[in-house]
Design an enzyme around this catalytic site. Sequence first.
Site, PDB file in Angstrom:
ATOM      1  N   GLY A  69       2.907   3.808   1.439  1.00 55.52           N
ATOM      2  CA  GLY A  69       2.900   3.999   3.361  1.00 55.52           C
ATOM      3  C   GLY A  69       3.325   5.237   2.805  1.00 55.52           C
ATOM      4  O   GLY A  69       3.619   5.974   4.412  1.00 55.52           O
ATOM      5  N   ARG A  70       3.925   6.516   1.960  1.00 58.69           N
ATOM      6  CA  ARG A  70       3.867   7.352   2.221  1.00 58.69           C
ATOM      7  C   ARG A  70       3.375   8.748   1.481  1.00 58.69           C
ATOM      8  O   ARG A  70       4.959   9.891   1.454  1.00 58.69           O
ATOM      9  CB  ARG A  70       6.077   8.010   2.368  1.00 58.69           C
ATOM     10  CG  ARG A  70       6.177   7.285   1.333  1.00 58.69           C
ATOM     11  CD  ARG A  70       8.084   7.772   1.489  1.00 58.69           C
ATOM     12  NE  ARG A  70       8.402   6.646   1.308  1.00 58.69           N
ATOM     13  CZ  ARG A  70       9.830   6.706   1.026  1.00 58.69           C
ATOM     14  NH1 ARG A  70       9.818   7.996   0.776  1.00 58.69           N
ATOM     15  NH2 ARG A  70      10.509   5.996  -0.143  1.00 58.69           N
ATOM     16  N   LYS A  83       4.205  12.275  -2.150  1.00 63.92           N
ATOM     17  CA  LYS A  83       4.784  11.664  -1.934  1.00 63.92           C
ATOM     18  C   LYS A  83       5.972  11.956  -0.511  1.00 63.92           C
ATOM     19  O   LYS A  83       7.128  13.180  -0.872  1.00 63.92           O
ATOM     20  CB  LYS A  83       5.896  10.935  -2.724  1.00 63.92           C
ATOM     21  CG  LYS A  83       6.486  10.145  -2.011  1.00 63.92           C
ATOM     22  CD  LYS A  83       7.371   9.196  -2.974  1.00 63.92           C
ATOM     23  CE  LYS A  83       8.191   8.271  -3.178  1.00 63.92           C
ATOM     24  NZ  LYS A  83       9.171   7.446  -4.191  1.00 63.92           N
ATOM     25  N   ARG A  94      -1.181   0.116  -9.736  1.00 56.74           N
ATOM     26  CA  ARG A  94       0.019  -0.645  -9.886  1.00 56.74           C
ATOM     27  C   ARG A  94      -0.388  -2.294 -10.477  1.00 56.74           C
ATOM     28  O   ARG A  94      -1.384  -2.224  -9.625  1.00 56.74           O
ATOM     29  CB  ARG A  94       0.723  -0.396  -9.195  1.00 56.74           C
ATOM     30  CG  ARG A  94       1.407   0.198  -8.461  1.00 56.74           C
ATOM     31  CD  ARG A  94       1.502   0.907  -6.935  1.00 56.74           C
ATOM     32  NE  ARG A  94       1.973   2.436  -7.031  1.00 56.74           N
ATOM     33  CZ  ARG A  94       2.245   2.560  -6.096  1.00 56.74           C
ATOM     34  NH1 ARG A  94       3.701   2.113  -6.545  1.00 56.74           N
ATOM     35  NH2 ARG A  94       3.052   4.539  -6.457  1.00 56.74           N
ATOM     36  N   ARG A 107       3.396  14.098  -7.159  1.00 49.24           N
ATOM     37  CA  ARG A 107       3.568  13.876  -8.210  1.00 49.24           C
ATOM     38  C   ARG A 107       2.190  13.030  -9.131  1.00 49.24           C
ATOM     39  O   ARG A 107       1.277  14.011  -8.917  1.00 49.24           O
ATOM     40  CB  ARG A 107       3.968  12.260  -8.450  1.00 49.24           C
ATOM     41  CG  ARG A 107       4.929  11.834  -7.354  1.00 49.24           C
ATOM     42  CD  ARG A 107       5.469  10.009  -7.199  1.00 49.24           C
ATOM     43  NE  ARG A 107       4.381   8.918  -6.197  1.00 49.24           N
ATOM     44  CZ  ARG A 107       5.264   8.615  -6.412  1.00 49.24           C
ATOM     45  NH1 ARG A 107       5.787   7.298  -6.763  1.00 49.24           N
ATOM     46  NH2 ARG A 107       3.792   7.171  -5.556  1.00 49.24           N
ATOM     47  N   ASP A 128       4.792  -4.470  -7.076  1.00 52.45           N
ATOM     48  CA  ASP A 128       3.672  -2.678  -6.445  1.00 52.45           C
ATOM     49  C   ASP A 128       4.666  -1.466  -7.587  1.00 52.45           C
ATOM     50  O   ASP A 128       4.239   0.412  -7.396  1.00 52.45           O
ATOM     51  CB  ASP A 128       4.438  -2.808  -4.809  1.00 52.45           C
ATOM     52  CG  ASP A 128       5.973  -2.312  -4.662  1.00 52.45           C
ATOM     53  OD1 ASP A 128       6.228  -3.984  -5.185  1.00 52.45           O
ATOM     54  OD2 ASP A 128       6.521  -1.966  -4.190  1.00 52.45           O
ATOM     55  N   GLY A 161       0.904  -1.141  -0.120  1.00 53.30           N
ATOM     56  CA  GLY A 161      -0.015   0.011  -0.073  1.00 53.30           C
ATOM     57  C   GLY A 161       0.735   1.013   0.056  1.00 53.30           C
ATOM     58  O   GLY A 161       1.905   1.261   0.360  1.00 53.30           O
ATOM     59  N   ASP A 209       7.765   5.569  -9.508  1.00 54.40           N
ATOM     60  CA  ASP A 209       8.368   5.162  -8.284  1.00 54.40           C
ATOM     61  C   ASP A 209       9.853   5.184  -8.228  1.00 54.40           C
ATOM     62  O   ASP A 209      10.870   4.408  -8.245  1.00 54.40           O
ATOM     63  CB  ASP A 209       8.366   3.461  -7.517  1.00 54.40           C
ATOM     64  CG  ASP A 209       7.033   3.897  -6.826  1.00 54.40           C
ATOM     65  OD1 ASP A 209       6.710   5.447  -6.178  1.00 54.40           O
ATOM     66  OD2 ASP A 209       6.637   2.810  -4.854  1.00 54.40           O
TER      67      ASP A 209
HETATM   68  P1  AMP Z   1       9.226   1.318  -2.519  1.00 56.67           P
HETATM   69  O1  AMP Z   1      10.214   0.212  -2.062  1.00 56.67           O
HETATM   70  O2  AMP Z   1       9.761   2.687  -2.399  1.00 56.67           O
HETATM   71  O3  AMP Z   1       8.017   0.933  -3.882  1.00 56.67           O
HETATM   72  O4  AMP Z   1       8.331   0.723  -1.079  1.00 56.67           O
HETATM   73  C1  AMP Z   1       7.937  -0.122  -1.175  1.00 56.67           C
HETATM   74  C2  AMP Z   1       6.855  -0.094  -0.293  1.00 56.67           C
HETATM   75  O5  AMP Z   1       7.479   0.149   0.656  1.00 56.67           O
HETATM   76  C3  AMP Z   1       5.632   0.787  -0.340  1.00 56.67           C
HETATM   77  O6  AMP Z   1       5.286   0.269   0.587  1.00 56.67           O
HETATM   78  C4  AMP Z   1       5.750   2.034   0.403  1.00 56.67           C
HETATM   79  O7  AMP Z   1       5.154   2.771   0.864  1.00 56.67           O
HETATM   80  C5  AMP Z   1       6.949   2.054   1.690  1.00 56.67           C
HETATM   81  N1  AMP Z   1       7.368   2.522   2.204  1.00 56.67           N
HETATM   82  C6  AMP Z   1       8.863   2.852   1.640  1.00 56.67           C
HETATM   83  N2  AMP Z   1       9.286   3.798   2.365  1.00 56.67           N
HETATM   84  C7  AMP Z   1       8.100   4.471   3.434  1.00 56.67           C
HETATM   85  C8  AMP Z   1       8.385   5.198   4.323  1.00 56.67           C
HETATM   86  N3  AMP Z   1       9.584   5.910   4.586  1.00 56.67           N
HETATM   87  N4  AMP Z   1       7.138   4.898   5.531  1.00 56.67           N
HETATM   88  C9  AMP Z   1       6.071   4.432   4.807  1.00 56.67           C
HETATM   89  N5  AMP Z   1       6.120   3.433   4.135  1.00 56.67           N
HETATM   90  C10 AMP Z   1       7.363   3.600   3.065  1.00 56.67           C
HETATM   91 MG    MG Z   2       7.177   1.527  -4.330  1.00 59.20          MG
END
Ligand code: AMP
Ligand code: MG
Length: 519
Positions: free
Chosen positions: A103-104, A124, A201, A194, A271, A101, A281
């Site tokens: 997350g940020r 973001k 996705r 963004r 994702d 999901g 991303d």
């Molecule tokens: P990514 O590798 O950036 O695509 O992130 C993979 C997952 O981790 C996604 O669900 C992001 O929303 C979550 N995520 C990455 N960094 C953070 C963060 N600082 N806080 C919360 N969720 C994060």
């Molecule tokens: Mg991601």
Amino acid sequence: MKPLLFDNRFIAGLPADPVSGGGVREVRDALYSRVAPIPVADPRLLAWSRETAALLDLDEADVTSPEFARIFGGNALLEGMQPYAANYGGHQFGHWAGQLGDGRAISLGEAVNAAGQRWELQLKGAGPTPYSRHADGRAVLRSSIREFLCSEAMHHLGVPTTRALSLVTTGETVVRDMFYDGHPRAEPGAIVCRVAPSFLRFGNFELPASRGELPLLRQLVDFAIRRDFPELQGEGEALHAQWFASVCERTAVMIAHWMRVGFVHGVMNTDNMSILGLTIDYGPYGWIDDYDPDWTPNTTDAQGRRYRFGWQAKIAYWNLTRLAAALSPLFATPEPLQEGLQRYREVHAAAERDNIARKLGLAECGDDDIALMEKLHALLHAGEMDMTIFFRNLADVDLSMLGIASLADAFYDAGKRDAIEPALADWLQRYARRAADDPLDIEARKARMRAANPRYVLRNYLVQQVIDRAEAGDESGIAELLEVMRRPYDDQPGNERFAQRRPDWARDRAGCSMLSCSS
Ligand code: AMP
Ligand code: MG
């Protein structure tokens, strides 16, 4: 700032998590959670893209108004915004990871511009959501500068991508352990807005499928087709098949562009794969300097180098097989999905041929030209030659003389240059014969090459220099580099320093050749 018109179809048409607000949780039978950005101490606009602003009918006065920084820093909402975080899963590094999901990332809504185009706005780094798991929902300045610049650079290079409207600093710090090695430090925080027609996705479809939530899966597929693929007609299984084939085609086209410009995504988890075939991303991505199909910038992936440059096409295909598996309950037989995957192979093969023809300045790519390009790739690798400089300067090689003088800038190592020179001269002879046989004349060949081989790419070290300067208080480098990247196929006299090969100091430096997922 002038108002925007919002038409939030995702929110209006799809089931929400019954709980609202933050608080990490598992969210079932719902495609998103309502959650608002958390205000930050001191939102300040650091950079913006005029082209992306124009997509939203916003001009300089709008973007530089104090209200803009408040909204795009997460401290205020415009009338009509309905913020939410999407629920999705994904295969990470080849393994099913369950619910991930946003997350940020927090979507603010779907803005419809005067031309009737729909643009979803997403912050973001705007704070935690139900999907933040153990993390803080924030983003650091360095990775936000990277995402902001690369989104726009990719667009100007002609690569399908999500866009970046703005980069806002928060006035707060975020703690990160850059290489996960016990050295956490407080870094400045930032938020990128963004912009894309859709942020859906592969993982948005995989999650309900993995849970057996089939009505929800079907609802999401039908929604995505209606909203994001209005050109597709028909109904039922036939329509679903067309849609999957379209996702496959778009993905193939996107990957071919990455290969053409030397872009390595770095984290091709499902994702991070857009159903619209947009590059999405921007994390530990990188650009090829010396040509090396085995290179990845992502230190988190250093072991298997799953997401290395030369594997991107087959990884994308694997990701599509995961999407196909998720969609399989919607089909009575596997054939339609297999046909979609076959479309990927066909479109990818055609796009690769197109890349060869365009990069070498040929009217068309024949079977022998594939071998010609393979040989060249082997030489570029063995001779440690800069991919961007080589292809750009190849147009300037005098094929009647066959000197490699105009290619001199492409070499990183004098010993390797001397060793490869005879083989390179042979190749140039072969290429000269081929070019002489081609229907395109010299000028047409050069023009074709210059439109396919950029002079400027967003070299890793250039962005790192901009980041270093910004962290030291000089923010002017962001707009400066963006300005260069707005015209990557123009020679831009006076900007040659942005087109040079990676300096020696940057070879093994963090941020220049090594990046992690910590952002
Ligand atoms: P990514 O590798 O950036 O695509 O992130 C993979 C997952 O981790 C996604 O669900 C992001 O929303 C979550 N995520 C990455 N960094 C953070 C963060 N600082 N806080 C919360 N969720 C994060
Ligand atoms: Mg991601």
